[in-house]
Design an enzyme around this catalytic site. Structure first.
Site, PDB file in Angstrom:
ATOM      1  N   GLU A 198       0.842  -1.199   0.000  1.00 51.91           N
ATOM      2  CA  GLU A 198       0.000   0.000   0.000  1.00 51.91           C
ATOM      3  C   GLU A 198       0.883   1.258   0.000  1.00 51.91           C
ATOM      4  O   GLU A 198       0.710   2.143   0.825  1.00 51.91           O
ATOM      5  CB  GLU A 198      -0.946  -0.011   1.214  1.00 51.91           C
ATOM      6  CG  GLU A 198      -1.917  -1.169   1.149  1.00 51.91           C
ATOM      7  CD  GLU A 198      -2.609  -1.485   2.479  1.00 51.91           C
ATOM      8  OE1 GLU A 198      -2.264  -0.876   3.493  1.00 51.91           O
ATOM      9  OE2 GLU A 198      -3.481  -2.375   2.479  1.00 51.91           O
ATOM     10  N   GLU A 295      -5.843  -7.155  -2.350  1.00 56.49           N
ATOM     11  CA  GLU A 295      -6.728  -7.127  -1.189  1.00 56.49           C
ATOM     12  C   GLU A 295      -8.088  -6.680  -1.664  1.00 56.49           C
ATOM     13  O   GLU A 295      -8.212  -5.613  -2.276  1.00 56.49           O
ATOM     14  CB  GLU A 295      -6.231  -6.124  -0.132  1.00 56.49           C
ATOM     15  CG  GLU A 295      -5.031  -6.584   0.631  1.00 56.49           C
ATOM     16  CD  GLU A 295      -4.607  -5.600   1.728  1.00 56.49           C
ATOM     17  OE1 GLU A 295      -5.474  -4.906   2.300  1.00 56.49           O
ATOM     18  OE2 GLU A 295      -3.402  -5.539   1.990  1.00 56.49           O
TER      19      GLU A 295
END
Ligand SMILES: *[C@@H]1O[C@H](CO)[C@@H](O)[C@H](O)[C@H]1NC(C)=O
Ligand SMILES: *[C@@H]1O[C@H](CO)[C@@H](O)[C@H](O)[C@H]1NC(C)=O
Ligand SMILES: *[C@@H]1O[C@H](CO)[C@@H](O)[C@H](O)[C@H]1NC(C)=O
Ligand SMILES: *[C@@H]1O[C@H](CO)[C@@H](O)[C@H](O)[C@H]1NC(C)=O
Ligand SMILES: *[C@@H]1O[C@H](CO)[C@@H](O)[C@H](O)[C@H]1NC(C)=O
Length: 947
Positions: A198, A295
């Protein structure tokens, strides 16, 4: 009401053949597209549709599961099997650096922190792994995975910064080598690897953002450690590190949580949450790699003072799966990882301040390892459908008119048409196989039509109310869904089970291992056994005319093997026991399992509780000579310029976890009226202050407050006398470090400011402690974060074998204390649960939110609970929401003596008691899993240098 209607449809297909398992197969004639860069290995490859393993297309349908949130290696296979039983083929896992390098320069991954048992369990269950070791992981863990000592490392993190990069080197090399050994190139289960995580959000002045020089550094660290499988990136859909960019990874993927994390309004889905543009942006970002969700929302986290995971389950439950996962299939996602699939527990202080002990996440497998009926079953139906549909892997959204549905001549595909939803589905058949099962389901009362081209004549072998006809050469079935089952045998050899959704939940598609005991990975080419049972089926094996089934049962259960049993079945074993069975003309074998539990656990009030004061520090004459002098006139932490004469920040002195204690010595001059303190421990933390043994007050804290400012009135002090101020501060873990530039992880813990009236700040001389010996932590078995600085913890009194016989007898935490302070209770608890039963246990705080505690309903106290030395819960009566604390078998010894302990910290002048405390049996399940070895344990010993 939901703002989006669930798509109603037929969606479950499986198949069964009676041939032996095939293992890993290369498809003849497979055309693999030219690679975009040179590969370091040739086992895992990819094109724009999917990855290939050994030349075979693989749908990486994956669930996120963190071994560090389940510190019982003997249960890892259990989770993998429950994920495998969903029909998934993969698991993605993070690694938490903070648990492996508690002291800079000392990396250790042993016992509960070892990875080899995790990799072995994955292989055994036939699960491929995506490894995500960070170093930054976020993950709702302390520091986002950064060890607390990183607070002393200068400069910006996750950016080119030699001091920071250097600090990551030992970890990256060590974990990289461990994972490298488990790559598929070495026979292990790891097929994909994600460096960083991320990595895209920065403060404005950070430029470039994200920084490719830093990203390249991370990629090189892991390549140097021997990682050769493809690199994957978990991006925010902006194309960062996609092929063709600087520091490109191999496979581009995105991270998406369309419903967000507000479990407060679970019946309102945000407008426009169902993204329809993702295929398009994917084609712009990375046209040569498969559409990938590294994800995708599988639940939600929940903060202190939040709504509880039951309410999150309302928000992101089975309706969410029905609408949103199917939307993803419409984008032809072939790397699809659901975060979380098993959440687990933030035991032993590993969590960040934004979360409490439970990390259940409202995932399909609950924190206590039970499967959630609706959510798990819906996930299973969907995964079984796509995994059983080979055409899916090469399908192109909105272009399904392709006449070639599969690339191998050994397979043929039947298009299925559902008139109501006008959706096309494809069911695999094996041309050489002898039996194909199709299971279709719908909501009760729904009208359905199913057409099977060249289906041949149909006969109804069970039930009634199915109209059969022919149209354009296809056999067409019509019915209204009801709870009674119908079975249709078609002339082409297809058996169709027509079910309602609730009945479909009871069907399990169990892949058979090959002759070497290995599972074929992709879900397509192996033989399967389809079983109707109940709670959970784990696996099936066939040898000759014997069928072995392994599963879990929560009631007396009828079992029907609807496909895949040997034709002349001689023996049917269920959990190793030969069962009486019948087999009908279609080969369907039936048996049943009876369920006669005899389970009981002791009541906590019956235990022989012992008590010891865990705040001797306030007693006259207490000796703090072994404490660390707080003598640093500057902090190592560059996020703060201290305004106190000396640093009073835990990390400056190596105290990185759990409770911190401070003792400030001064000589009174008679002018003291009050003392002001700003303490900081992270959201929902608390602090308490004494002068001598007189309580002066507490910052009780609330969910959103990471720090607290309070001025406390002091009693009259005797001029010329020596006094000690004792301050207890509860650390809630370090903040995460999501936004580059903020360095939020460096938000300090401890005393930020103080003012003693009538004195210069420098009149006070400070001592500090946290856990015994700080970064040279005592308990190598339970790791660097499990124990904090409470007196009882420093002495090791939370560990089995603590010398409780010398403590006072007590009624335990429900008796409580009648003044502010910290009490510690220990007791032995015998469990004698029968083998072969899964009996999830939890501690439940009863009636804790009602006005029964002294004072008010929001009476401020904290409890930390320990089972056999593992800190397995932080309860905050006035903050919540968690009142039930599951502890797994393996931490519990189900067949012996356990040691449980509770630290009770009252932040109120008139004390606190736990109103009600129970050991609750959360389920009674006859389990085929077998024995669960205890997690590694170590016992109390008199500690050298403890104070
Ligand atoms: C890098 O780390 C090593 C130990 O891990 C240390 O000795 C060295 O001083 C560090 N260098 C920098 C630039 O921080
Ligand atoms: C047993 O499991 C079934 C299937 O998951 C579920 O529907 C049922 O509610 C469970 N029963 C009990 C007593 O937990
Ligand atoms: C600390 O003080 C120095 C010198 O005045 C300043 O450059 C720096 O920005 C300050 N740091 C913080 C975190 O305020
Ligand atoms: C405590 O004071 C500091 C400094 O003024 C401030 O930033 C912080 O918000 C205050 N904390 C609370 C909970 O009010
Ligand atoms: C089936 O599950 C049981 C229980 O976990 C396990 O012991 C066994 O090895 C498994 N068999 C296969 C072939 O996976």
């Amino acid at each position: 009401m939901h703002s989006l209607r669930a798509l109603s449809t037929i969606l479950f297909a499986g198949f069964a053949v009676q041939t032996a398992g095939l293992g890993f197969i290369s498809k003849p004639g497979m055309q693999v597209k030219p690679y975009k860069r040179e590969l370091l290995q040739d086992i895992v490859t990819w094109d724009e549709h999917s990855i290939f393993v050994h030349g075979e297309r693989v749908l990486f349908y994956s669930g996120e599961f963190h071994p560090f949130r389940l510190p019982v290696p003997g249960l890892w296979l259990d989770v993998f099997q429950k994920i495998r039983a969903l029909g998934y083929t993969g698991v993605s896992f993070y690694v938490d650096w903070a648990l492996l390098e508690g002291k800079p320069g000392s990396f250790s991954a042993e016992g509960i922190f070892a990875f080899e048992p995790f990799f072995e369990a994955a292989s055994k269950a036939g699960i491929y792994l995506l490894a995500r070791p960070g170093p930054y992981i976020n993950a709702e863990v302390s520091g986002g995975g950064f060890p607390g000592w990183l607070q002393r490392v200068p400069g910006i993190f996750r950016n080119p910064n030699p001091a920071f990069e250097n600090a990551t080197d030992l970890y990256a090399k060590s974990i990289g080598e461990i994972i490298a050994r488990a790559q598929i190139t070495n026979g292990g289960p790891v097929i994909l690897f994600q460096p960083e995580n991320e990595y895209y959000d920065c403060l404005d002045w950070v430029d470039p953002c994200p920084n490719p020089i830093y990203m390249q550094y991370v990629e090189d660290q892991f390549r140097d450690a021997g990682i050769v499988v493809p690199y994957i990136v978990n991006d925010n859909n902006e194309g960062n590190f996609a092929p063709g960019t600087k520091a490109a990874t191999d496979i581009y993927g995105i991270d998406n949580y369309p419903l967000g994390f507000d479990c407060g309004s679970p019946y309102t889905w945000p407008a426009n949450a169902l993204a329809t543009y993702l295929t398009e942006t994917h084609l712009e970002n990375s046209p040569t790699t498969p559409f990938s969700y590294i994800e995708f929302q599988g639940g939600s986290f929940d903060p202190w003072g939040g709504w509880g995971f039951q309410q999150c389950l309302e928000l992101v439950g089975y309706q969410f799966e029905r609408v949103f996962y199917k939307n993803n299939f419409a984008s032809a996602v072939t790397i699809f990882s659901i975060y979380m699939t098993y959440g687990g527990t933030n035991w032993g202080n590993l969590g960040h301040p934004g979360g409490y002990t439970s990390y259940d996440y409202a995932a399909v497998i609950k924190e206590n390892l039970m499967v959630d009926r609706e959510k798990y079953s819906e996930a299973k139906l969907e995964a079984n459908f796509v995994v059983a549909s080979p055409a899916y892997l090469t399908s192109v959204p909105a272009n399904l008119s392709n006449t070639s549905y599969t690339t191998t001549s050994r397979l043929s595909v039947t298009p299925l048409l559902d008139d109501e939803s006008d959706t096309k589905f494809y069911v695999l058949r094996q041309s050489y196989g002898s039996k194909t099962i199709l299971i279709v389901y719908g909501g009760e009362g729904e009208q359905h039509e199913l057409a099977v081209s060249n289906g041949g004549e149909g006969t109804l072998s069970e039930g009634d109310g199915v109209q059969m006809g022919k149209r354009n050469g296809a056999t067409v079935l019509n019915w209204s869904t009801s709870s009674s089952r119908r079975v249709v045998q078609l002339g082409c050899g297809l058996t169709i089970y027509i079910l309602d959704r609730n009945s479909a939940y009871n069907y399990w598609v169990l892949k058979l291992p090959n002759e070497n005991g290995l599972y074929a990975p992709s879900g397509q080419e192996a033989s399967t056994v389809i079983v109707k049972a109940g709670y959970l089926m784990r696996n099936a094996t066939i040898s000759g005319d014997t069928l072995n089934l392994v599963g879990d049962f929560n009631a007396t259960t009828d079992i029907e093997v609807v496909g895949g049993a040997p034709n002349n079945l001689a023996t049917l074993n269920v959990n190793g026991q030969a069962s009486e069975f019948t087999q009908d003309e279609y080969g369907v074998a039936s048996t049943s399992v009876s369920f006669n539990p005899d389970i009981s656990v002791p009541s906590l009030s019956s235990l022989d509780w012992k008590y010891i004061d865990s705040l001797p520090e306030i007693k006259p004459g207490y000796d703090d000579s072994l404490w660390r002098n707080a003598d640093l006139t500057q902090s190592y932490n560059d996020k703060i310029n201290i305004t106190t004469p000396v640093s009073l920040l835990g990390a400056d002195y190596g105290f990185l976890t759990g409770t911190l204690l401070f003792r400030g010595h001064f000589t009174a001059n008679g002018n003291e009226e009050d003392i002001f303190l700003e303490t900081q421990g992270g959201s929902a933390f608390g602090s308490s202050v004494w002068i001598g043994d007189t309580y002066v007050g507490s910052w009780a804290g609330y969910d959103a407050a990471a720090n607290g400012n309070d001025t406390y009135t002091l009693p009259n002090l005797q001029s010329g006398s020596e006094y000690v101020i004792t301050v207890v501060v509860d650390q809630q873990g370090m903040d995460e470090n999501y936004v580059v530039g903020e360095n939020e992880m460096k938000s300090p813990r401890g005393i930020l400011r103080y003012r003693l009236s009538g004195h210069a700040a420098s009149d006070v001389t400070w001592k500090i402690t946290g856990n015994l010996h700080g970064e040279d932590y005592e308990d190598k078995t339970r790791g660097p974060l499990n124990e904090g600085g409470l007196y009882a913890e420093r002495q090791g009194y939370h560990l089995p074998g603590a010398p409780i016989d010398s403590w006072s007898s007590s009624g335990g935490p429900t008796e409580g204390i009648d003044s502010a302070g910290i009490a510690f209770y220990g007791a032995e608890l015998e469990l004698d649960l029968p083998s072969g039963w899964d009996v999830p246990l939890s501690f439940t705080f009863v009636n804790s939110t009602s006005a029964n505690a002294p004072g008010s309903s929001a009476y401020a106290y904290h409890v930390q609970l320990y089972v056999n030395g593992f800190q397995y819960g932080k309860y905050k009566n006035h903050i919540g929401p968690q009142t039930s604390f599951p502890v797994p078998q393996g931490i519990w010894d189900y067949h012996g003596t356990n040691y449980i302990a509770f630290a009770l910290w009252s932040l109120e002048a008139d004390g606190a008691k736990v109103e009600g405390l129970e050991l609750t049996v959360n389920g009674t399940i006859l389990s085929g899993y077998g024995d669960i070895p205890m997690a590694p344990m170590s016992n109390w010993e008199q500690r050298q240098g403890a104070y």
